[in-house]
Design a protein around this motif. Sequence first.
Motif, short mmCIF file in Angstrom:
data_model
loop_
_atom_site.label_atom_id
_atom_site.label_comp_id
_atom_site.label_asym_id
_atom_site.label_seq_id
_atom_site.Cartn_x
_atom_site.Cartn_y
_atom_site.Cartn_z
N VAL A 145 0.83 -1.21 0.00
CA VAL A 145 0.00 0.00 0.00
C VAL A 145 0.86 1.26 0.00
CG1 VAL A 145 -1.64 1.35 1.37
CG2 VAL A 145 -1.99 -1.10 1.09
N ILE A 146 1.92 1.26 0.80
CA ILE A 146 2.83 2.40 0.85
C ILE A 146 3.48 2.62 -0.52
CG2 ILE A 146 5.01 3.26 1.81
CD1 ILE A 146 4.24 1.89 4.46
N GLY A 147 3.93 1.52 -1.14
CA GLY A 147 4.54 1.62 -2.47
C GLY A 147 3.58 2.17 -3.52
N LEU A 148 2.34 1.71 -3.50
CA LEU A 148 1.33 2.19 -4.45
C LEU A 148 1.00 3.66 -4.20
CD1 LEU A 148 -1.12 -0.86 -4.62
CD2 LEU A 148 0.40 -0.04 -6.43
N ALA A 149 0.88 4.04 -2.92
CA ALA A 149 0.58 5.43 -2.58
C ALA A 149 1.68 6.37 -3.06
CB ALA A 149 0.39 5.58 -1.07
N ILE A 150 2.93 5.94 -2.91
CA ILE A 150 4.07 6.73 -3.38
C ILE A 150 3.98 6.94 -4.89
CG2 ILE A 150 6.57 6.64 -3.76
CD1 ILE A 150 6.81 5.29 -1.01
N CYS A 151 3.71 5.86 -5.63
CA CYS A 151 3.65 5.94 -7.09
C CYS A 151 2.49 6.82 -7.56
CB CYS A 151 3.51 4.54 -7.69
SG CYS A 151 4.97 3.50 -7.47
N ILE A 152 1.32 6.65 -6.95
CA ILE A 152 0.14 7.44 -7.34
C ILE A 152 0.38 8.92 -7.07
CG2 ILE A 152 -2.28 7.89 -6.80
CD1 ILE A 152 -2.54 4.86 -6.25
N ARG A 153 1.01 9.22 -5.96
CA ARG A 153 1.31 10.62 -5.61
C ARG A 153 2.18 11.28 -6.68
NH1 ARG A 153 5.81 12.45 -1.30
NH2 ARG A 153 5.23 14.61 -0.98
N GLN A 154 3.22 10.57 -7.12
CA GLN A 154 4.13 11.14 -8.12
C GLN A 154 3.45 11.31 -9.47
OE1 GLN A 154 6.62 12.09 -6.43
NE2 GLN A 154 6.08 10.73 -4.76
N VAL A 155 2.65 10.31 -9.86
CA VAL A 155 1.99 10.37 -11.16
C VAL A 155 1.04 11.55 -11.24
CG1 VAL A 155 0.33 9.20 -12.66
CG2 VAL A 155 2.22 7.91 -11.66
N ILE A 156 0.28 11.80 -10.18
CA ILE A 156 -0.67 12.92 -10.17
C ILE A 156 0.06 14.25 -10.29
CG2 ILE A 156 -2.35 14.16 -8.76
CD1 ILE A 156 -3.22 11.44 -7.62
N ILE A 157 1.09 14.44 -9.48
CA ILE A 157 1.84 15.70 -9.50
C ILE A 157 2.51 15.92 -10.85
CG2 ILE A 157 3.81 16.93 -8.51
CD1 ILE A 157 1.42 16.94 -6.67
N MET A 158 3.17 14.89 -11.38
CA MET A 158 3.89 15.04 -12.63
C MET A 158 2.96 15.18 -13.82
SD MET A 158 6.94 15.30 -11.75
CE MET A 158 7.49 15.48 -13.44
N PHE A 159 1.75 14.64 -13.72
CA PHE A 159 0.78 14.78 -14.80
C PHE A 159 0.41 16.25 -15.00
CE2 PHE A 159 -3.71 15.05 -16.11
CZ PHE A 159 -3.62 14.45 -17.36
N PHE A 160 0.16 16.96 -13.91
CA PHE A 160 -0.18 18.38 -14.01
C PHE A 160 1.03 19.21 -14.46
CE2 PHE A 160 -3.56 17.00 -11.06
CZ PHE A 160 -4.65 17.48 -11.76
N MET A 161 2.22 18.82 -14.02
CA MET A 161 3.43 19.51 -14.45
C MET A 161 3.65 19.29 -15.94
SD MET A 161 7.29 19.01 -12.96
CE MET A 161 8.69 19.89 -13.66
N PHE A 162 3.41 18.08 -16.42
CA PHE A 162 3.55 17.75 -17.83
C PHE A 162 2.58 18.56 -18.68
CE2 PHE A 162 2.55 15.18 -21.57
CZ PHE A 162 3.81 14.83 -22.01
N LEU A 163 1.31 18.66 -18.24
CA LEU A 163 0.32 19.43 -18.99
C LEU A 163 0.69 20.91 -19.05
CD1 LEU A 163 -3.13 17.95 -17.85
CD2 LEU A 163 -1.92 17.58 -20.01
N GLY A 164 1.18 21.44 -17.93
CA GLY A 164 1.57 22.85 -17.89
C GLY A 164 2.69 23.16 -18.85
N LEU A 165 3.70 22.29 -18.92
CA LEU A 165 4.83 22.52 -19.82
C LEU A 165 4.45 22.31 -21.28
CD1 LEU A 165 7.83 20.88 -17.93
CD2 LEU A 165 7.55 23.29 -18.50
N ARG A 166 3.54 21.37 -21.53
CA ARG A 166 3.19 21.04 -22.92
C ARG A 166 2.51 22.21 -23.62
NH1 ARG A 166 -0.41 18.25 -26.30
NH2 ARG A 166 0.60 16.66 -27.56
N ASN A 167 1.83 23.04 -22.87
CA ASN A 167 1.10 24.17 -23.47
C ASN A 167 1.90 25.47 -23.45
OD1 ASN A 167 -1.28 22.67 -24.04
ND2 ASN A 167 -1.86 22.79 -21.89
#
Length: 325
Positions: A145-167
Motif C-alpha cells: 500500500v505504501i509503495g502504491l501510494a508513493i507511485c500514485i502521488r508522483q503520477v498525479i503531481i507530474m501529470f499536471f506539471m507535464f500538462l503545464g509545460l506542454r502548453n
Amino acid sequence: MLIFNNTTSSSSNFLLTVFPGLELGHVWISIPICCLYTIALLGNSMILLVIITDRSLHKPMYYFLSMLSAVDLCLTITTLPTVLGILWFHSQEISFKACLIQLFFVHALSFLESSVLVAMAFDRFMAICNPLKYATVLTDMMTTVIGLAICIRQVIIMFFMFLGLRNMSFRGGRELSHPFCYHPDIIKYTYRNPWIASFLGMFFQLYLTGTDLLFILFSYVLILRTVLSIVAPKKQQKALSTCVCHICAVTVFYVPMISLSMAHRLFSSTPRVLCSILANIYLLVPPVLNPIIYSLKTKTIRQAMFHLFQFKGSCRSNGRGLRER
C-alpha cells in the motif's frame, strides 16, 4: 527563431551539454562517466536480484531498499542515452517532445526516490521506537500500500506539471546547462514570464521533497530520543548502526538536489560549468553510492550476495563435471 508548443515541428530542438568548454576532452571524460554508469547499473541490479532471490530478505526494510534500487536503476537508464550520445557522438540536439518525456521521468523518479527515503525512515522509526508493533504494522500488505501510494502521488503531481509545460512556448535552438532536460534549466527559455513557472516548479519541489525531508528529520529526532534513553552503550550503538546506510542515502540524495536547485533558481549568475558538475553529481552519485553503501554496511546483503555467487559457482562446476562424464 523557433517556438515550441504542442504543435512543434520535428526541427525544433534544445542543445544538451555535458561540461561546457571541455568539448575536446569528451572522449577522456567519457571513461570515468561510463565507469560510474556501469557501477550504478550493475550495483542496483545486483541489489534487486539478491532481494528477489533470497527469501530471508523478504522483509519491509529490504522491500523498501529494492524500491530505492529500482528507482536508481530507472533514473540511470533515463539519462544514459543523452549523456553517452553527447560524449561519444557529439549528438547534442534533442527535440522538445523527447526533452519533455525525459524531463518527466527525471523529475518523477527524483520525487519518487525522495518518497522511498521517507518510507525507509518510517521503517527505521518503527523498528527502533516501536519494535513490538513493527511486525503488525509493517506487513507485506502495508508495504504494498505504501509503495502504491508513493507511485500514485508522483503520477498525479507530474501529470499536471507535464500538462503545464506542454502548453508553453519556448525559444528553440538554446543550449542547456546539462546532458539531460531539467525543469529550471529549460524554463528560462519560455516566452511567458519565467519567474512564474520557476516559482511553481519551486513550489512543487518544496511541497514534495521539502515535506519529505522534514518527515525524515522528524523521524530521526524521535529515533535519537529513543536511542539516548537506552542505558546500555552497546545497544545504543547497535540501534544507530541500523540507520547509518539510510542517513548516507539521504545525504547523497538531498545535498546535490538542493544545491542544483538553488544554483538555478536563487543564483542566476552561477557558472554553467558548476551547474553541469552539480547536475552530474545529482544524477550519478546516489545510484552509484547507494548499492555500495548498503553492500558494505548491511551484513545480510553481503551474505546474500556471497551465497548467490557461491551458488552460481557450484552450478558452473557441476555443469563442467557432467560434460566431462
